[in-house]
Motif scaffolding. Structure first.
Motif, short mmCIF file in Angstrom:
data_model
loop_
_atom_site.label_atom_id
_atom_site.label_comp_id
_atom_site.label_asym_id
_atom_site.label_seq_id
_atom_site.Cartn_x
_atom_site.Cartn_y
_atom_site.Cartn_z
N GLU A 274 -8.99 -13.73 -7.96
CA GLU A 274 -8.89 -13.22 -9.32
C GLU A 274 -9.71 -11.95 -9.48
N ASP A 275 -10.86 -11.87 -8.79
CA ASP A 275 -11.68 -10.66 -8.83
C ASP A 275 -10.93 -9.47 -8.24
N TYR A 276 -10.18 -9.72 -7.16
CA TYR A 276 -9.36 -8.67 -6.54
C TYR A 276 -8.32 -8.17 -7.55
N TRP A 277 -7.63 -9.10 -8.15
CA TRP A 277 -6.60 -8.78 -9.14
C TRP A 277 -7.17 -7.88 -10.24
N ILE A 278 -8.28 -8.29 -10.80
CA ILE A 278 -8.88 -7.55 -11.92
C ILE A 278 -9.36 -6.16 -11.47
N GLU A 279 -9.96 -6.06 -10.28
CA GLU A 279 -10.47 -4.78 -9.80
C GLU A 279 -9.34 -3.79 -9.52
N ILE A 280 -8.24 -4.26 -8.95
CA ILE A 280 -7.11 -3.37 -8.70
C ILE A 280 -6.54 -2.84 -10.01
N VAL B 100 3.48 16.50 -6.64
CA VAL B 100 2.53 15.79 -5.79
C VAL B 100 1.72 14.79 -6.62
N ALA B 101 1.27 15.24 -7.78
CA ALA B 101 0.49 14.37 -8.66
C ALA B 101 1.27 13.12 -9.03
N ASN B 102 2.56 13.28 -9.33
CA ASN B 102 3.39 12.14 -9.70
C ASN B 102 3.53 11.13 -8.56
N GLN B 103 3.68 11.63 -7.35
CA GLN B 103 3.79 10.73 -6.20
C GLN B 103 2.50 9.93 -6.01
N LEU B 104 1.36 10.60 -6.15
CA LEU B 104 0.09 9.91 -5.92
C LEU B 104 -0.16 8.83 -6.97
N VAL B 105 0.13 9.12 -8.22
CA VAL B 105 -0.11 8.09 -9.23
C VAL B 105 0.87 6.93 -9.06
N GLU B 106 2.06 7.20 -8.56
CA GLU B 106 3.01 6.11 -8.30
C GLU B 106 2.52 5.19 -7.19
N VAL B 107 1.79 5.75 -6.22
CA VAL B 107 1.19 4.90 -5.18
C VAL B 107 0.24 3.90 -5.83
N THR B 108 -0.59 4.37 -6.74
CA THR B 108 -1.55 3.47 -7.40
C THR B 108 -0.82 2.42 -8.22
N LYS B 109 0.33 2.76 -8.77
CA LYS B 109 1.11 1.78 -9.54
C LYS B 109 1.70 0.71 -8.64
N ASP B 110 2.13 1.11 -7.43
CA ASP B 110 2.63 0.11 -6.49
C ASP B 110 1.51 -0.84 -6.06
N MET B 111 0.33 -0.30 -5.85
CA MET B 111 -0.80 -1.18 -5.51
C MET B 111 -1.12 -2.12 -6.67
N ARG B 112 -0.94 -1.63 -7.88
CA ARG B 112 -1.11 -2.50 -9.04
C ARG B 112 -0.05 -3.60 -9.04
N ARG B 113 1.18 -3.27 -8.65
CA ARG B 113 2.23 -4.29 -8.59
C ARG B 113 1.89 -5.38 -7.57
N VAL B 114 1.27 -4.97 -6.46
CA VAL B 114 0.82 -5.96 -5.47
C VAL B 114 -0.18 -6.92 -6.13
N ALA B 115 -1.17 -6.36 -6.82
CA ALA B 115 -2.19 -7.19 -7.45
C ALA B 115 -1.60 -8.08 -8.54
N THR B 116 -0.64 -7.55 -9.31
CA THR B 116 -0.01 -8.35 -10.35
C THR B 116 0.76 -9.51 -9.73
N GLN B 117 1.39 -9.27 -8.59
CA GLN B 117 2.09 -10.35 -7.88
C GLN B 117 1.10 -11.41 -7.43
N VAL B 118 -0.05 -10.98 -6.93
CA VAL B 118 -1.10 -11.93 -6.55
C VAL B 118 -1.55 -12.73 -7.77
N GLY B 119 -1.68 -12.04 -8.90
CA GLY B 119 -2.06 -12.73 -10.12
C GLY B 119 -1.06 -13.80 -10.50
N SER B 120 0.23 -13.50 -10.34
CA SER B 120 1.25 -14.49 -10.67
C SER B 120 1.19 -15.69 -9.73
N ILE B 121 0.83 -15.42 -8.46
CA ILE B 121 0.67 -16.53 -7.51
C ILE B 121 -0.50 -17.42 -7.92
N ILE B 122 -1.60 -16.79 -8.31
CA ILE B 122 -2.77 -17.56 -8.76
C ILE B 122 -2.40 -18.45 -9.95
#
Length: 205
Positions: A140-146, A179-201
Motif C-alpha cells: 500500500e505504501d508503494y501504491w501511495i508513493e507512486i 517530448v514533454a507530453n511523452q515523458l508525462v505519459e510515462v509517469t501516467k503509465d507507471m501510475r496505472r501500474v500502481a493503481t492496478q496493484v491497489g486494485s489487487i490489494i
C-alpha cells in the motif's frame, strides 16, 4: 493480517520485475541523451530501441508463461494489465528519445531532467514491488508513493509547458512540447501500474 496469494509460480513476477528494470535502464539512457550534444544522440537512441525491444520480449514471455502455467501468483488479467502498462511506459520513453533525435534538440529545459528523475524513481520502486506481489504486506505504501510522484510529474508538466509558452517561439515550443507530453505519459503509465496493484490489494484484503 498477512496477505498472501499463490506463490507456487513466481516466474511471472520475476518477468514483471525485469520489465520494470528495463524502465530503470531506459531512464539512465535518456539521461545520457539529455546530457550530450545532438551529434551523439544516434547511438544512444539505438540503445533505447534495444531497451524497448527487450521490454517487448519480456512482455511476450510473460504471456507465454501465463498460458502454460497451471497456477499463477495473480489472476491472469491482473498480470496482463501490469505487463501491458510497463511495456507501454517503455514505448513512450523510447518515443521521447527518438523525438529528441529527430528534432535535433541539443538542450532540453531543466524540467525534462525533473520528469526523468520522477520516472526513474517510479521505476525503481516498481522493480521491488513486482517481486513482492505474492505477499502484499506493505505494498500500500508503494501504491501511495507512486501516486504522489505522478501528481508531482503532472505539476512539473504544467509548469514546463507554461515556461515554454512564455520563452519559446512556436516551432521550438512545438518540438519541446512533443517530448514533454511523452515523458508525462510515462509517469501516467507507471501510475496505472500502481493503481492496478491497489486494485489487487483491495480484492485480496
Amino acid at each position: 493480517m498477512k496477505l498472501r496469494l499463490f506463490p507456487q509460480e513466481p516466474a511471472g513476477l520475476i518477468l514483471l520485475s525485469q520489465m520494470a528494470q528495463q524502465i530503470v535502464h531506459a531512464s539512465a539512457t535518456m539521461a545520457e541523451i539529455l546530457g550530450v550534444p545532438a551529434t551523439e544522440h544516434a547511438k544512444l537512441v539505438d540503445d533505447m530501441h534495444n531497451h524497448d525491444a527487450r521490454s517487448g520480449e519480456l512482455h511476450f514471455a510473460l504471456l507465454t508463461h501465463m498460458r502454460s502455467s497451471f497456477v499463477n501468483p495473480l489472476p491472469r488479467e491482473d498480470m496482463y494489465a501490469l505487463s501491458r502498462y510497463l511495456n507501454e511506459a517503455l514505448e513512450k520513453l523510447d518515443s521521447a528519445a527518438e523525438l529528441v533525435f529527430l528534432y535535433q534538440l541539443d538542450r532540453l529545459p531543466r524540467r525534462a531532467a525533473d520528469q526523468l528523475e520522477i520516472i526513474s524513481r517510479q521505476a525503481e520502486l516498481t522493480v521491488d514491488a513486482m517481486r513482492r506481489l505474492d505477499n502484499l504486506d506493505d505494498l500500500e505504501d508503494y501504491w501511495i508513493e507512486i501516486l504522489r510522484l505522478a501528481k508531482r510529474a503532472e505539476r512539473t508538466h504544467r509548469v514546463w509547458v507554461a515556461d515554454m509558452i512564455r520563452d519559446m517561439k512556436w516551432a521550438q515550443y512545438s518540438r519541446n512540447r512533443d517530448v514533454a507530453n511523452q515523458l508525462v505519459e510515462v509517469t501516467k503509465d507507471m501510475r496505472r501500474v500502481a493503481t492496478q496493484v491497489g486494485s489487487i490489494i483491495v480484492k485480496e484484503s
